[in-house]
Motif scaffolding. Structure first.
Motif, PDB file in Angstrom:
ATOM      1  N   LYS A   1      55.239  44.863  28.108  1.00 22.77           N
ATOM      2  CA  LYS A   1      54.180  44.652  27.110  1.00 22.77           C
ATOM      3  C   LYS A   1      53.468  43.310  27.329  1.00 22.77           C
ATOM      4  O   LYS A   1      52.410  43.078  26.742  1.00 22.77           O
ATOM      5  CB  LYS A   1      54.778  44.707  25.710  1.00 22.77           C
ATOM      6  N   PHE A   2      54.031  42.453  28.204  1.00 26.62           N
ATOM      7  CA  PHE A   2      53.445  41.117  28.364  1.00 26.62           C
ATOM      8  C   PHE A   2      52.160  41.107  29.186  1.00 26.62           C
ATOM      9  O   PHE A   2      51.584  40.048  29.422  1.00 26.62           O
ATOM     10  CB  PHE A   2      54.476  40.155  28.960  1.00 26.62           C
ATOM     11  N   VAL A   3      51.702  42.297  29.648  1.00 23.86           N
ATOM     12  CA  VAL A   3      50.393  42.322  30.321  1.00 23.86           C
ATOM     13  C   VAL A   3      49.281  41.880  29.368  1.00 23.86           C
ATOM     14  O   VAL A   3      48.194  41.518  29.804  1.00 23.86           O
ATOM     15  CB  VAL A   3      50.042  43.729  30.887  1.00 23.86           C
ATOM     16  N   ASP A   4      49.571  41.880  28.044  1.00 24.09           N
ATOM     17  CA  ASP A   4      48.536  41.469  27.086  1.00 24.09           C
ATOM     18  C   ASP A   4      48.384  39.948  27.006  1.00 24.09           C
ATOM     19  O   ASP A   4      47.505  39.457  26.308  1.00 24.09           O
ATOM     20  CB  ASP A   4      48.843  42.048  25.695  1.00 24.09           C
ATOM     21  N   GLY A   5      49.237  39.214  27.708  1.00 24.82           N
ATOM     22  CA  GLY A   5      49.060  37.760  27.736  1.00 24.82           C
ATOM     23  C   GLY A   5      50.010  37.008  26.827  1.00 24.82           C
ATOM     24  O   GLY A   5      49.955  35.784  26.758  1.00 24.82           O
ATOM     25  N   SER A   6      50.915  37.719  26.152  1.00 22.21           N
ATOM     26  CA  SER A   6      51.801  37.045  25.203  1.00 22.21           C
ATOM     27  C   SER A   6      53.140  36.676  25.844  1.00 22.21           C
ATOM     28  O   SER A   6      54.081  36.311  25.155  1.00 22.21           O
ATOM     29  CB  SER A   6      52.039  37.963  24.000  1.00 22.21           C
ATOM     30  N   GLY A   7      53.260  36.791  27.154  1.00 23.71           N
ATOM     31  CA  GLY A   7      54.547  36.570  27.825  1.00 23.71           C
ATOM     32  C   GLY A   7      55.036  35.136  27.751  1.00 23.71           C
ATOM     33  O   GLY A   7      54.248  34.208  27.599  1.00 23.71           O
ATOM     34  N   PRO A   8      56.366  34.963  27.838  1.00 24.60           N
ATOM     35  CA  PRO A   8      56.942  33.629  27.734  1.00 24.60           C
ATOM     36  C   PRO A   8      56.875  32.821  29.031  1.00 24.60           C
ATOM     37  O   PRO A   8      56.973  31.600  29.006  1.00 24.60           O
ATOM     38  CB  PRO A   8      58.407  33.909  27.374  1.00 24.60           C
ATOM     39  N   VAL A   9      56.716  33.484  30.179  1.00 27.34           N
ATOM     40  CA  VAL A   9      56.823  32.775  31.457  1.00 27.34           C
ATOM     41  C   VAL A   9      55.528  32.035  31.773  1.00 27.34           C
ATOM     42  O   VAL A   9      55.539  30.867  32.141  1.00 27.34           O
ATOM     43  CB  VAL A   9      57.189  33.747  32.595  1.00 27.34           C
ATOM     44  N   PHE A  10      54.400  32.735  31.663  1.00 26.83           N
ATOM     45  CA  PHE A  10      53.103  32.055  31.717  1.00 26.83           C
ATOM     46  C   PHE A  10      52.200  32.743  30.712  1.00 26.83           C
ATOM     47  O   PHE A  10      52.356  33.926  30.420  1.00 26.83           O
ATOM     48  CB  PHE A  10      52.486  32.065  33.123  1.00 26.83           C
ATOM     49  N   SER A  11      51.258  31.980  30.141  1.00 29.35           N
ATOM     50  CA  SER A  11      50.382  32.528  29.115  1.00 29.35           C
ATOM     51  C   SER A  11      49.110  33.051  29.755  1.00 29.35           C
ATOM     52  O   SER A  11      48.673  32.538  30.773  1.00 29.35           O
ATOM     53  CB  SER A  11      50.016  31.451  28.101  1.00 29.35           C
ATOM     54  N   GLY A  12      48.544  34.043  29.143  1.00 31.94           N
ATOM     55  CA  GLY A  12      47.296  34.597  29.656  1.00 31.94           C
ATOM     56  C   GLY A  12      47.496  36.027  30.085  1.00 31.94           C
ATOM     57  O   GLY A  12      48.573  36.412  30.529  1.00 31.94           O
ATOM     58  N   SER A  13      46.417  36.825  29.955  1.00 29.84           N
ATOM     59  CA  SER A  13      46.541  38.256  30.195  1.00 29.84           C
ATOM     60  C   SER A  13      46.463  38.578  31.686  1.00 29.84           C
ATOM     61  O   SER A  13      46.166  37.709  32.508  1.00 29.84           O
ATOM     62  CB  SER A  13      45.437  38.991  29.439  1.00 29.84           C
ATOM     63  N   LEU A  14      46.745  39.857  31.989  1.00 26.36           N
ATOM     64  CA  LEU A  14      46.835  40.297  33.377  1.00 26.36           C
ATOM     65  C   LEU A  14      45.618  39.861  34.191  1.00 26.36           C
ATOM     66  O   LEU A  14      45.767  39.277  35.261  1.00 26.36           O
ATOM     67  CB  LEU A  14      46.994  41.817  33.408  1.00 26.36           C
ATOM     68  N   PHE A  15      44.415  40.190  33.680  1.00 23.97           N
ATOM     69  CA  PHE A  15      43.232  39.626  34.317  1.00 23.97           C
ATOM     70  C   PHE A  15      42.808  38.409  33.533  1.00 23.97           C
ATOM     71  O   PHE A  15      42.665  38.493  32.332  1.00 23.97           O
ATOM     72  CB  PHE A  15      42.067  40.625  34.368  1.00 23.97           C
ATOM     73  N   PRO A  16      42.616  37.284  34.124  1.00 20.26           N
ATOM     74  CA  PRO A  16      42.713  36.967  35.551  1.00 20.26           C
ATOM     75  C   PRO A  16      44.058  36.384  35.988  1.00 20.26           C
ATOM     76  O   PRO A  16      44.241  36.070  37.153  1.00 20.26           O
ATOM     77  CB  PRO A  16      41.639  35.892  35.691  1.00 20.26           C
ATOM     78  N   PHE A  17      45.005  36.225  35.029  1.00 21.32           N
ATOM     79  CA  PHE A  17      46.109  35.328  35.353  1.00 21.32           C
ATOM     80  C   PHE A  17      47.138  35.875  36.336  1.00 21.32           C
ATOM     81  O   PHE A  17      47.812  35.108  37.007  1.00 21.32           O
ATOM     82  CB  PHE A  17      46.765  34.800  34.067  1.00 21.32           C
ATOM     83  N   LEU A  18      47.256  37.208  36.440  1.00 21.79           N
ATOM     84  CA  LEU A  18      48.180  37.715  37.457  1.00 21.79           C
ATOM     85  C   LEU A  18      47.702  37.289  38.849  1.00 21.79           C
ATOM     86  O   LEU A  18      48.497  36.920  39.708  1.00 21.79           O
ATOM     87  CB  LEU A  18      48.261  39.249  37.380  1.00 21.79           C
ATOM     88  N   PHE A  19      46.377  37.335  39.047  1.00 28.43           N
ATOM     89  CA  PHE A  19      45.805  37.058  40.365  1.00 28.43           C
ATOM     90  C   PHE A  19      45.788  35.570  40.680  1.00 28.43           C
ATOM     91  O   PHE A  19      45.511  35.166  41.800  1.00 28.43           O
ATOM     92  CB  PHE A  19      44.396  37.661  40.436  1.00 28.43           C
ATOM     93  N   ILE A  20      46.056  34.758  39.633  1.00 25.34           N
ATOM     94  CA  ILE A  20      46.162  33.322  39.821  1.00 25.34           C
ATOM     95  C   ILE A  20      47.628  32.969  40.073  1.00 25.34           C
ATOM     96  O   ILE A  20      47.959  32.135  40.909  1.00 25.34           O
ATOM     97  CB  ILE A  20      45.668  32.609  38.535  1.00 25.34           C
ATOM     98  N   THR A  21      48.503  33.648  39.310  1.00 30.89           N
ATOM     99  CA  THR A  21      49.929  33.345  39.406  1.00 30.89           C
ATOM    100  C   THR A  21      50.478  33.701  40.788  1.00 30.89           C
ATOM    101  O   THR A  21      51.234  32.938  41.377  1.00 30.89           O
ATOM    102  CB  THR A  21      50.696  34.129  38.315  1.00 30.89           C
ATOM    103  N   ILE A  22      50.097  34.889  41.281  1.00 29.25           N
ATOM    104  CA  ILE A  22      50.493  35.232  42.650  1.00 29.25           C
ATOM    105  C   ILE A  22      49.367  34.810  43.566  1.00 29.25           C
ATOM    106  O   ILE A  22      48.377  35.515  43.735  1.00 29.25           O
ATOM    107  CB  ILE A  22      50.768  36.738  42.819  1.00 29.25           C
ATOM    108  N   ALA A  23      49.499  33.629  44.122  1.00 29.39           N
ATOM    109  CA  ALA A  23      48.488  33.157  45.062  1.00 29.39           C
ATOM    110  C   ALA A  23      49.023  33.427  46.466  1.00 29.39           C
ATOM    111  O   ALA A  23      48.656  34.417  47.099  1.00 29.39           O
ATOM    112  CB  ALA A  23      48.216  31.681  44.825  1.00 29.39           C
ATOM    113  N   CYS A  24      49.929  32.570  46.916  1.00 27.66           N
ATOM    114  CA  CYS A  24      50.543  32.773  48.220  1.00 27.66           C
ATOM    115  C   CYS A  24      51.241  34.144  48.185  1.00 27.66           C
ATOM    116  O   CYS A  24      51.760  34.547  47.160  1.00 27.66           O
ATOM    117  CB  CYS A  24      51.577  31.716  48.500  1.00 27.66           C
ATOM    118  N   GLY A  25      51.224  34.862  49.287  1.00 20.48           N
ATOM    119  CA  GLY A  25      51.815  36.194  49.295  1.00 20.48           C
ATOM    120  C   GLY A  25      50.739  37.247  49.225  1.00 20.48           C
ATOM    121  O   GLY A  25      50.829  38.285  49.863  1.00 20.48           O
ATOM    122  N   ALA A  26      49.671  36.987  48.426  1.00 21.56           N
ATOM    123  CA  ALA A  26      48.516  37.881  48.410  1.00 21.56           C
ATOM    124  C   ALA A  26      47.383  37.204  49.183  1.00 21.56           C
ATOM    125  O   ALA A  26      46.861  37.738  50.140  1.00 21.56           O
ATOM    126  CB  ALA A  26      48.092  38.187  46.987  1.00 21.56           C
TER     127      ALA A  26
END
Lengths: 71, 684
Positions: free
Chosen positions: B313-338
């Motif tokens: 459910k944390f795709v909505d941005g409420s996750g404890p590990v990093f804040s912010g929703s899937l777009f754009p923050f997933l693409f920021i969080t996984i930098a190296c590797g992608a």
């Protein structure tokens, strides 16, 4: 007979060692010596120790700010 | 035609297997799936991408020419420029690009489930990351092995070059801070880990003396000696942790550790390289490659199940590990590797000077990035094979889960990931630690995941604590090497930048200039490190997005340069190859930067956070985690610093987009090829 079996193994081992050495910035010394002999005959050739020091200093960029690693 | 048939069959089989694996990964809901499907989906995608997309880029977009002499052949000196066998050079290039980044990002992104991160890792590497590395490498090969900065200067102008260089310096500072923070989080109040990691310093110095004076240049011997000593200190570390007189000597808070790291960074980067940096680099490089191979074998032998849901459910941005929703923050969080902008610096560094044939740029540029993406997939596997309850206990800040197993179990179970306090206590005991709570930063999670996988392969539960500390040691080792080397690079950049105004400062032999520039560099990353350590949300929460934004920003710049080059070569019909990923990254970084600055949610936006604390200050109340009015002022100040820095990164992207657009319009107006490639020198 034995030679034909061990020769490919020896070749692979040599390649692994060369890869491991280049990973830490030390290119093939034999290739360096061969290059100096062929292209610059009669000119001085660094000893392995001098070659190693030169490459080490260059990799970590004493004064060159070289980026050789990533995040 | 007949000879093509077997190859067609093989590629069809790869495509079918890949499609099946991807289908299972993407469509499974509710039931656990085996890690092998993730691995198969990735490997098949990489094979197809290399066979078809990379080949298309090589032939049509870049028109690589096996008969065109490379810089290594033209300037061969047996040292910097030397034609090198492609497998040997692949190893060199891969070792240079693979670091801690691809291991940390996927672990953090796992809070959204394994699916979003995995899809981005695969698609990002295939269409963006590997394309960037490949094209930048080729561009550099056709320009005598010039660096990214020099290429930007010659194709986009001097001002663009300077702006890009300031961008690189900012990335360097944030990168060093965030990597140092990862180490601090792993070592705080862990005598075992702190002991083994601090032992790497005398071990490296011993190796340095051996390799300099006793047996000069014998890398193999010194590395074996170092490795043996390292394993001894790892084993002895358990006794240190259990010993009531020794343990307190290696038991430090995050604040204390960050001060030590800052002091260490300063001293290590002014020592001669043979004494500490070089020998530890040997150890960390070989250990890194060995551990990656070991982890891959472990995953194939153990075939673990993924316990994390596909999507949380944390795709909505409420996750404890990093804040912010899937777009754009997933693409920021996984930098190296992608995709990692840093690779643009490596691909235009030593590798282009050693390429023995242009056409090998494909396997080295594109191929090595696919390999790095695979490393990131393994990190994702390691994180998602953990029980979600344990994953969130490791990665959630104390502000959300408290500091006791009871409070943590209650909070995490409340999010829907059922876990008991006993499970958390047992997990800590298994890895030989007092607690696993809030060990954010990715390294400990990866270490627990690796320990699970490797102990299942060798040693069982008895060896789990050993594997855990081995994994921490291996990550800390190469992060410390990066801190040391990175501080030197930052020092040089600072000397260069200040030197444009104050010429004497450029003299790299000048001790005073060296010391001043080193102090500036260390203060820069030390400031962000300390800020991250005292941050109630654990620091990673704030710093990792900043790092991701800056790294993706650099990738965007590199891809824009590649696009300009394609236009200047009059190959605009293929410009989408680089323009599409550049646009995607531009949209992601600018949206993320905008949200980090202006979001009304204080967990995401710096200004909203500053307002919240400033408002409380005005009402004379103290908000946790601040303990005093001075703390409150510091938090507000830090928010403004972070907001300014983020705005600066956004401005750099926009400026580079402007310069690129201008260059593209000029190129379109001009009927001739205007790219500054060397004239081809054919092999005889």
């Amino acid at each position: 007979m034995r030679k034909t079996v061990t020769a490919p193994m020896f070749k692979i081992a040599r390649r692994i060692i060369r890869t491991a050495r280049l990973m830490v910035g030390i290119p093939d010394y034999d290739a360096y010596v061969a290059h100096r002999r062929n292209v610059h005959p009669g000119e001085p050739i660094m000893s392995y120790e001098a070659f190693f020091r030169e490459r080490q200093a260059s990799r970590y960029g004493e004064g060159s700010g070289k980026i050789n690693r990533c995040c | 035609m007949m000879t093509n048939l077997p190859s067609k069959l093989v590629w069809t089989a790869v495509a079918v297997l890949g499609a099946v694996a991807l289908g299972i990964v993407a469509l499974s809901r509710g039931e656990t799936i085996n890690a092998i499907w993730l691995v198969m989906a990735a490997i098949c995608s990489y094979l197809l991408a290399d066979r078809f997309y990379a080949r298309f880029i090589a032939h049509k977009v870049l028109r690589l020419d096996a008969n065109r002499l490379t810089p290594a052949q033209r300037f061969n000196d047996g040292l910097d420029y030397c034609p090198t066998d492609k497998t040997v050079l692949f190893g060199h290039h891969f070792a240079a690009i693979a670091g801690a980044g691809p291991l940390v990002g996927p672990v953090l992104a796992a809070q959204m489930g394994y699916l979003p991160g995995t899809l981005w890792l695969i698609a990002g590497a295939v269409f963006a990351g590997a394309v960037q590395d490949f094209i930048l490498l080729s561009a550099s090969v056709r320009r005598d092995g010039r660096s990214l900065g020099e290429m930007i200067r010659s194709e986009l102008g001097n001002i663009a070059g300077t702006i890009a260089m300031i961008g690189v310096l900012i990335i360097m500072v944030i990168l060093l801070a965030v990597l140092a923070l990862v180490v601090v989080k792993a070592l705080s109040h862990s005598p075992w880990a702190t002991f083994t990691v601090s032992m790497t310093i005398p071990i490296a110095i011993l190796m340095g003396i051996y390799g300099r004076f006793i047996r000069p240049g014998r890398i193999g011997e010194m590395s074996l000696i170092g490795f043996a000593l390292l394993m001894l200190s790892l084993i002895f570390g358990r006794h240190v942790a259990a010993d009531t007189t020794l343990a307190p000597l290696f038991d430090y808070s995050g604040e204390a550790l960050s001060m030590m790291l800052i002091a260490y960074g300063f001293v290590a980067s002014v020592l001669p390289v043979w004494a500490l940096l070089a020998p530890r680099d040997y150890l960390s490089t070989f250990l890194k490659i060995g551990t990656i191979v070991g982890l891959a074998l472990g995953i194939f032998v153990v075939l673990p199940d993924l316990k994390m849901p596909a999507v949380t459910k944390f795709v909505d941005g409420s996750g404890p590990v990093f804040s912010g929703s899937l777009f754009p923050f997933l693409f920021i969080t996984i930098a190296c590797g992608a995709i990692s902008g840093f690779h643009a610096l490596i691909s235009s560094g030593t590798t282009p000077k050693m390429l023995d044939n242009e056409v090998n740029a494909r396997v080295i540029g594109y191929g090595a990035m696919l390999m790095e993406s695979f490393v990131a997939i393994m990190a994702m596997v390691a994180a998602t094979t953990l029980e979600p309850g344990i994953y969130f206990a490791l990665n959630s800040p104390a502000a959300l889960i408290g500091t006791s197993p009871d409070s943590a179990a209650a909070a995490i179970s409340g999010w829907g990931f059922t876990v008991t306090p006993d499970v958390l206590k047992q997990a800590a005991a298994d890895v030989g630690e007092a607690t696993i709570l809030s060990r954010t930063g990715g390294a400990p999670t990866l270490a627990v995941g690796m320990a699970e996988i490797l102990s299942n392969a060798i040693g069982g539960k008895a060896l789990m604590a050993f594997w855990y500390h081995f994994a921490i040691l291996f990550e800390a080792l190469f992060i410390l090497t990066t801190i040391d080397a990175g501080t030197r690079v930052a020092r040089f950049m600072i000397q260069d930048l200040i030197g444009t105004a104050v010429p004497w400062f450029k003299a790299t032999k000048s001790w005073s200039a060296n010391i001043v520039a080193t102090a500036i560099a260390v203060t820069g990353w030390g400031y962000f490190l300390y800020q991250g350590v005292v941050d109630p949300l654990g620091g990673i929460n704030t710093l990792w997005p900043l790092f991701g934004i800056s790294n993706q920003m650099l990738a965007c710049i590199a891809l824009l340069l590649a696009t300009v080059v394609l236009f200047k070569l009059k190959r605009e019909r293929y410009a989408w190859v680089t323009l599409a990923p550049a646009t995607w990254l531009g949209v992601c970084t600018l949206t993320a930067a905008w949200q980090k600055i202006f979001s009304e949610n204080p967990a995401v936006g710096f200004l909203a956070h500053a307002d919240k604390f400033a408002g409380a200050l005005a009402a004379n109340t103290i908000l946790p985690p601040a303990k005093s009015i001075a703390d409150m002022h510091r938090i507000v100040f830090n928010d403004y610093v972070n907001a300014t820095l983020t705005a600066l990164l956004g401005a750099v992207v926009l400026a580079m987009a402007g310069f690129s657009l201008r260059a593209i319009l000029h190129a379109l107006d001009n009927p001739h090829v205007t790219a500054r490639e060397n004239a081809p020198v054919p092999a005889e």
